[in-house]
Design an enzyme around this catalytic site. Structure first.
Site, short mmCIF file in Angstrom:
data_model
loop_
_atom_site.label_atom_id
_atom_site.label_comp_id
_atom_site.label_asym_id
_atom_site.label_seq_id
_atom_site.Cartn_x
_atom_site.Cartn_y
_atom_site.Cartn_z
N LYS A 1 49.75 18.88 15.31
CA LYS A 1 48.48 19.22 15.95
C LYS A 1 48.35 18.40 17.23
O LYS A 1 48.69 17.21 17.24
CB LYS A 1 47.33 18.93 14.99
CG LYS A 1 45.95 19.33 15.52
CD LYS A 1 44.89 19.08 14.46
CE LYS A 1 43.50 19.43 14.98
NZ LYS A 1 42.45 19.20 13.97
N SER B 1 39.27 22.92 12.90
CA SER B 1 39.85 22.88 14.24
C SER B 1 41.36 23.02 14.27
O SER B 1 41.95 23.22 15.32
CB SER B 1 39.46 21.56 14.90
OG SER B 1 40.01 20.46 14.19
N SER C 1 38.53 20.61 8.68
CA SER C 1 39.44 21.20 9.66
C SER C 1 40.88 21.39 9.19
O SER C 1 41.69 21.94 9.92
CB SER C 1 39.44 20.35 10.94
OG SER C 1 38.23 20.52 11.63
#
Length: 483
Positions: free
Chosen positions: A77, A152, A176
């Site tokens: 990420k 997210s 998330s």
């Protein structure tokens, strides 16, 4: 020989160990799929570096054999710092930022032999539940490109679900990891706060942020966690605890069902979760009704606490030391104001303003202190429940993946609290610092349904054991989106 787009880590390791394929072939295969994908999962692809690392892995495998994650492709990420590779947090503010060091998670996975293919898209600074808040554009859900992948960590979840990479790192502040895992039909784990080092993970809310893995199966999550966890002297919040064992204990558990979490839940999701609970009972676990009475206040408390911490953490982006800088400012005040106005997106600005307001003189007691008191009550609810049960089963999301634009709009005409309510089932465990995961438990309307399991602090072993047992009895985690 190719390993196929939806091979698990265990299958890739076996193919590498038997010399049925090579790390270079595996990396090349996944890089080709990334290049053909139009889901917008990646911000940066590290093709040359990945292939060079794969060749090194092949040489090591030929001498010593496959071990750990040697030769296994992963994605990070884009909130984890990576030396010599830009780390953007999907924000204009850091669009050209290249860190001088690696996050501890990145270092650990590289030392295990994993090969980084690139950095995945996300909601800006990890603030969002749809991956529509990225400076680099929204990510599409591979099950239906008109739907969001969740956020997210939407880029990581969509990349795993689409077979672009077998595993990815992610972060979970209020859901998330779990929410996008549920929306994309994969497995995702938020470890106990402190089990995985936060060093080099760009901060959103420091008392809540936690890194974790995403993969196709719970067994893969266990393997990834073993190579991510561990005490880190560079992170003062890092816990020194026993490592996660490589094999599950297999003990029967009492599974708590919180009635509050079923109130108002979509009947189709409730049906899938009830069916999953029945499977869990069939394999020897006992269902126990419990109550978590303060969970209804969790979303409000979370957004006050998280926004307050975001306001503090993001104050460092001032256009002076690093990050976006406005051109030709009139004076220092103009530099600060325009750099932050130009560099941050609408949702990040909203949370900074909310947090600053909550921390301001005259409002601190009314909002921030009250939210922290609620956080303590929510944590106590879980501690009380775990006196009677070993694990808790709950929904991961209030719905399946929703359409792009349904809860957000570029002109800011939508009520932001509607998006915040997507975290209603995940933020309680986050506020309590508990480990929790989401695994697939059904499909409705052509979209995956996620089941959330929650354990006591540092109870990842039992949590993963139940998830692994469930996945041995079902094949939801093996379902894949149509190409």
């Amino acid at each position: 020989m190719t390993v196929g787009p939806f091979a698990t880590i265990a299958e890739i390791r076996a193919a590498l160990a038997s010399k049925a394929t090579s790390a270079t072939e595996v990396a090349r295969e996944h890089l080709d799929r990334i290049a053909r994908s139009d889901l917008n999962c990646f911000v940066t692809v590290c093709e040359d570096a990945a292939l060079a690392a794969a060749r090194e892995a092949d040489a090591l495998i030929s001498r010593e054999g496959q071990s750990g994650l040697l030769g296994v492709p992963v994605a990070h990420k884009d909130v984890f710092c990576t030396a010599a590779v830009r780390t953007t947090c999907a924000s204009r503010m850091l669009a050209d930022f290249v860190p001088p060091y690696d996050a501890t998670v990145v270092t650990k996975l590289r030392d295990s032999g994993a090969i980084m293919l690139g950095k995945t898209n996300m909601d800006e600074f990890a603030m969002g539940s749809s991956n529509e808040n990225s400076y680099f554009g929204p990510v599409s859900n591979p099950w239906n490109p008109l739907r969001v992948p969740g956020g997210s960590s939407g880029g990581s979840a969509a990349a795993v679900a689409a077979g672009l990479v077998p595993a990815a790192t992610a972060t979970d502040t209020g859901g998330s990891i779990r929410q996008p895992a549920a929306f994309c039909g994969i497995s995702g784990l938020k470890p106990t706060y402190g089990r995985v080092s936060r060093y080099g993970m760009v901060a959103f809310a420091s008392s809540l942020d936690q890194g974790g893995p995403m993969a196709r199966s719970a067994a893969d999550l266990r393997l990834l966690l073993q190579h991510m966890e561990g005490h880190d002297p560079l992170d003062s919040t890092s816990a020194d605890v026993e490592p996660t064992p490589s094999a599950a204990d297999g003990e029967a558990s009492r599974i708590g069902i919180p009635g509050e979490y079923w109130c108002g839940l979509d009947p189709r999701l409730a049906g899938a979760l009830d069916d999953a609970a029945a499977v869990i009972e069939q394999i020897g676990h006992r269902r126990v009704d419990i109550s978590l009475p303060h969970s209804g206040y969790a979303t409000a408390a979370y957004y006050v606490v998280a926004s307050a911490e975001a306001s503090t953490n993001l104050s460092r982006y001032d256009g002076v030391r690093f990050g976006h800088r406005a051109q030709m400012p009139a004076d220092l005040d103009d530099l600060y104001a325009r750099s932050r106005t130009e560099g941050f997106g609408a949702e990040v600005k909203r949370r900074i303003l909310t947090g600053t307001y909550a921390l301001s003189i005259g409002y601190y007691d009314a909002y921030y202190r009250k939210a922290q008191r609620l956080r303590r009550l929510i944590r106590q609810d879980f501690l009380d429940a775990f006196n009677d049960v070993d694990l808790i089963l709950a929904p991961a999301t209030p719905s399946t993946a929703f359409e792009k634009g349904a809860l957000s709009a570029p002109d800011d005409t939508k009520d932001p609290t509607a998006m915040y309510e997507q975290d209603v089932y995940t933020v309680p465990a986050s506020l309590a610092g508990l480990p929790a995961l989401s695994i697939p438990c059904g499909i409705t309307g052509g979209l995956p349904v996620g089941m959330q399991l929650i354990a006591p602090h540092f109870g990842e072993d039992r949590l993963l054991a139940l998830a692994e047992a469930f996945q041995r009895e079902t094949d939801w985690h093996q379902r894949t989106p149509r190409p």
